[in-house]
Scaffold this motif. Sequence first.
Motif, PDB file in Angstrom:
ATOM      1  N   GLU A  68       0.811  -1.215   0.000  1.00  9.93           N
ATOM      2  CA  GLU A  68       0.000   0.000   0.000  1.00  9.93           C
ATOM      3  C   GLU A  68       0.844   1.265   0.000  1.00  9.93           C
ATOM      4  O   GLU A  68       0.445   2.276  -0.554  1.00  9.93           O
ATOM      5  CB  GLU A  68      -0.932  -0.003   1.211  1.00  9.93           C
ATOM      6  CG  GLU A  68      -2.024  -1.056   1.118  1.00  9.93           C
ATOM      7  CD  GLU A  68      -2.945  -1.021   2.311  1.00  9.93           C
ATOM      8  OE1 GLU A  68      -3.066   0.042   2.953  1.00  9.93           O
ATOM      9  OE2 GLU A  68      -3.551  -2.063   2.604  1.00  9.93           O
ATOM     10  N   ALA A  69       1.981   1.240   0.639  1.00 10.44           N
ATOM     11  CA  ALA A  69       2.801   2.449   0.778  1.00 10.44           C
ATOM     12  C   ALA A  69       4.126   2.289   0.035  1.00 10.44           C
ATOM     13  O   ALA A  69       5.194   2.488   0.594  1.00 10.44           O
ATOM     14  CB  ALA A  69       3.027   2.745   2.252  1.00 10.44           C
ATOM     15  N   LEU A  70       4.042   1.953  -1.235  1.00 10.78           N
ATOM     16  CA  LEU A  70       5.252   1.746  -2.038  1.00 10.78           C
ATOM     17  C   LEU A  70       6.130   2.995  -2.048  1.00 10.78           C
ATOM     18  O   LEU A  70       7.358   2.894  -1.994  1.00 10.78           O
ATOM     19  CB  LEU A  70       4.871   1.353  -3.467  1.00 10.78           C
ATOM     20  CG  LEU A  70       6.022   1.037  -4.416  1.00 10.78           C
ATOM     21  CD1 LEU A  70       6.736  -0.241  -3.977  1.00 10.78           C
ATOM     22  CD2 LEU A  70       5.531   0.889  -5.834  1.00 10.78           C
ATOM     23  N   ALA A  71       5.523   4.168  -2.075  1.00 13.01           N
ATOM     24  CA  ALA A  71       6.296   5.417  -2.117  1.00 13.01           C
ATOM     25  C   ALA A  71       7.187   5.568  -0.886  1.00 13.01           C
ATOM     26  O   ALA A  71       8.264   6.165  -0.966  1.00 13.01           O
ATOM     27  CB  ALA A  71       5.365   6.615  -2.233  1.00 13.01           C
ATOM     28  N   ASP A  72       6.766   4.998   0.239  1.00 15.18           N
ATOM     29  CA  ASP A  72       7.568   5.092   1.463  1.00 15.18           C
ATOM     30  C   ASP A  72       8.900   4.353   1.332  1.00 15.18           C
ATOM     31  O   ASP A  72       9.845   4.657   2.063  1.00 15.18           O
ATOM     32  CB  ASP A  72       6.796   4.545   2.665  1.00 15.18           C
ATOM     33  CG  ASP A  72       5.614   5.431   3.036  1.00 15.18           C
ATOM     34  OD1 ASP A  72       5.564   6.593   2.570  1.00 15.18           O
ATOM     35  OD2 ASP A  72       4.738   4.960   3.785  1.00 15.18           O
ATOM     36  N   ALA A  73       8.968   3.413   0.408  1.00 18.85           N
ATOM     37  CA  ALA A  73      10.212   2.657   0.208  1.00 18.85           C
ATOM     38  C   ALA A  73      11.259   3.502  -0.514  1.00 18.85           C
ATOM     39  O   ALA A  73      12.441   3.155  -0.522  1.00 18.85           O
ATOM     40  CB  ALA A  73       9.945   1.371  -0.578  1.00 18.85           C
ATOM     41  N   LYS A  74      10.825   4.595  -1.153  1.00 18.31           N
ATOM     42  CA  LYS A  74      11.723   5.528  -1.849  1.00 18.31           C
ATOM     43  C   LYS A  74      12.650   4.816  -2.845  1.00 18.31           C
ATOM     44  O   LYS A  74      13.852   5.022  -2.861  1.00 18.31           O
ATOM     45  CB  LYS A  74      12.523   6.354  -0.855  1.00 18.31           C
ATOM     46  CG  LYS A  74      11.642   7.162   0.075  1.00 18.31           C
ATOM     47  CD  LYS A  74      12.325   8.373   0.598  1.00 18.31           C
ATOM     48  CE  LYS A  74      11.491   9.128   1.601  1.00 18.31           C
ATOM     49  NZ  LYS A  74      10.240   9.634   1.157  1.00 18.31           N
ATOM     50  N   LEU A  75      12.040   3.962  -3.654  1.00 17.26           N
ATOM     51  CA  LEU A  75      12.801   3.209  -4.651  1.00 17.26           C
ATOM     52  C   LEU A  75      13.086   4.082  -5.869  1.00 17.26           C
ATOM     53  O   LEU A  75      12.282   4.926  -6.256  1.00 17.26           O
ATOM     54  CB  LEU A  75      12.000   1.985  -5.096  1.00 17.26           C
ATOM     55  CG  LEU A  75      11.637   0.982  -4.004  1.00 17.26           C
ATOM     56  CD1 LEU A  75      10.691  -0.071  -4.567  1.00 17.26           C
ATOM     57  CD2 LEU A  75      12.880   0.338  -3.428  1.00 17.26           C
ATOM     58  N   SER A  76      14.222   3.850  -6.494  1.00 12.31           N
ATOM     59  CA  SER A  76      14.529   4.533  -7.746  1.00 12.31           C
ATOM     60  C   SER A  76      13.691   3.905  -8.860  1.00 12.31           C
ATOM     61  O   SER A  76      13.136   2.813  -8.713  1.00 12.31           O
ATOM     62  CB  SER A  76      16.017   4.390  -8.076  1.00 12.31           C
ATOM     63  OG  SER A  76      16.316   3.045  -8.424  1.00 12.31           O
ATOM     64  N   PHE A  77      13.643   4.583  -9.978  1.00 13.81           N
ATOM     65  CA  PHE A  77      12.918   4.049 -11.132  1.00 13.81           C
ATOM     66  C   PHE A  77      13.483   2.685 -11.524  1.00 13.81           C
ATOM     67  O   PHE A  77      12.736   1.746 -11.775  1.00 13.81           O
ATOM     68  CB  PHE A  77      13.004   5.043 -12.296  1.00 13.81           C
ATOM     69  CG  PHE A  77      12.104   4.708 -13.449  1.00 13.81           C
ATOM     70  CD1 PHE A  77      10.831   5.226 -13.521  1.00 13.81           C
ATOM     71  CD2 PHE A  77      12.549   3.897 -14.486  1.00 13.81           C
ATOM     72  CE1 PHE A  77       9.992   4.935 -14.596  1.00 13.81           C
ATOM     73  CE2 PHE A  77      11.734   3.597 -15.564  1.00 13.81           C
ATOM     74  CZ  PHE A  77      10.447   4.122 -15.609  1.00 13.81           C
ATOM     75  N   LEU A  78      14.802   2.575 -11.564  1.00 13.66           N
ATOM     76  CA  LEU A  78      15.432   1.309 -11.943  1.00 13.66           C
ATOM     77  C   LEU A  78      15.080   0.202 -10.950  1.00 13.66           C
ATOM     78  O   LEU A  78      14.787  -0.928 -11.356  1.00 13.66           O
ATOM     79  CB  LEU A  78      16.950   1.473 -12.044  1.00 13.66           C
ATOM     80  CG  LEU A  78      17.719   0.225 -12.465  1.00 13.66           C
ATOM     81  CD1 LEU A  78      17.277  -0.265 -13.842  1.00 13.66           C
ATOM     82  CD2 LEU A  78      19.217   0.497 -12.460  1.00 13.66           C
ATOM     83  N   GLN A  79      15.083   0.497  -9.669  1.00 14.73           N
ATOM     84  CA  GLN A  79      14.719  -0.510  -8.670  1.00 14.73           C
ATOM     85  C   GLN A  79      13.276  -0.963  -8.871  1.00 14.73           C
ATOM     86  O   GLN A  79      12.981  -2.157  -8.755  1.00 14.73           O
ATOM     87  CB  GLN A  79      14.918   0.048  -7.261  1.00 14.73           C
ATOM     88  CG  GLN A  79      16.370   0.213  -6.880  1.00 14.73           C
ATOM     89  CD  GLN A  79      16.551   1.009  -5.599  1.00 14.73           C
ATOM     90  OE1 GLN A  79      15.810   1.949  -5.322  1.00 14.73           O
ATOM     91  NE2 GLN A  79      17.560   0.630  -4.819  1.00 14.73           N
ATOM     92  N   LYS A  80      12.397  -0.041  -9.196  1.00 12.09           N
ATOM     93  CA  LYS A  80      11.004  -0.402  -9.457  1.00 12.09           C
ATOM     94  C   LYS A  80      10.919  -1.305 -10.686  1.00 12.09           C
ATOM     95  O   LYS A  80      10.180  -2.296 -10.690  1.00 12.09           O
ATOM     96  CB  LYS A  80      10.155   0.854  -9.664  1.00 12.09           C
ATOM     97  CG  LYS A  80       9.989   1.692  -8.417  1.00 12.09           C
ATOM     98  CD  LYS A  80       9.274   2.988  -8.742  1.00 12.09           C
ATOM     99  CE  LYS A  80       9.283   3.945  -7.584  1.00 12.09           C
ATOM    100  NZ  LYS A  80       8.610   5.218  -7.918  1.00 12.09           N
ATOM    101  N   CYS A  81      11.684  -0.964 -11.724  1.00  7.87           N
ATOM    102  CA  CYS A  81      11.688  -1.789 -12.943  1.00  7.87           C
ATOM    103  C   CYS A  81      12.133  -3.211 -12.629  1.00  7.87           C
ATOM    104  O   CYS A  81      11.597  -4.180 -13.175  1.00  7.87           O
ATOM    105  CB  CYS A  81      12.609  -1.190 -13.997  1.00  7.87           C
ATOM    106  SG  CYS A  81      11.994   0.320 -14.739  1.00  7.87           S
ATOM    107  N   LYS A  82      13.133  -3.327 -11.781  1.00 12.66           N
ATOM    108  CA  LYS A  82      13.652  -4.654 -11.435  1.00 12.66           C
ATOM    109  C   LYS A  82      12.623  -5.479 -10.669  1.00 12.66           C
ATOM    110  O   LYS A  82      12.726  -6.706 -10.614  1.00 12.66           O
ATOM    111  CB  LYS A  82      14.944  -4.534 -10.626  1.00 12.66           C
ATOM    112  CG  LYS A  82      16.091  -3.895 -11.393  1.00 12.66           C
ATOM    113  CD  LYS A  82      16.514  -4.738 -12.560  1.00 12.66           C
ATOM    114  CE  LYS A  82      17.746  -4.151 -13.236  1.00 12.66           C
ATOM    115  NZ  LYS A  82      18.321  -5.038 -14.215  1.00 12.66           N
TER     116      LYS A  82
END
Length: 177
Positions: A68-82
Amino acid sequence: MRDIEGVEDVVRSLTPHWAALEEHFHQENANYIELLRHDHDALGRVLKCHLIVEHYLDRFLGEFLGIEALADAKLSFLQKCKLLPNQGSAAAFVRPGILKLNSVRNRFGHTLRPDLDSQDLGAINEILAVARPNHRGDNLSRIEAFTTVAVTFLAVPPANLQQAFIEAFRTVRSNDL
């Protein structure tokens, strides 16, 4: 106490060189103005596509991973892609293109005069060949067309169609660049 101290001494010591400093300033200012005059439409279009894809990427990952709170993980775009699945999902089909879009955006974000040729698009062209085979246009319009495809494939289907999507995409596999 001031934020900057001692600047008066600097001005005094540079006063004999003021004419040369002003000449140098005017040369640098002319260079700056020339850089500002370059068309930055390409940069804006690539950045906009990147941001739109990231919006849908966040939505997909939130639903797919149940976070629910994916934004709280503060992932980079590349990390999200992975985190995208690389098989058995509609997202797996567009994953290589999303990775390519990120590399194009990164390159555009680090140069004042970006250029783009069709070989730079790699996986984006491959995906468009399947999803939009009749699309014609320059490389920027191809990125925009890919963005449409990417967000469509990142949109989680309604519950009554999810099983159909799982079956349809079960043999799809993508590879990292």
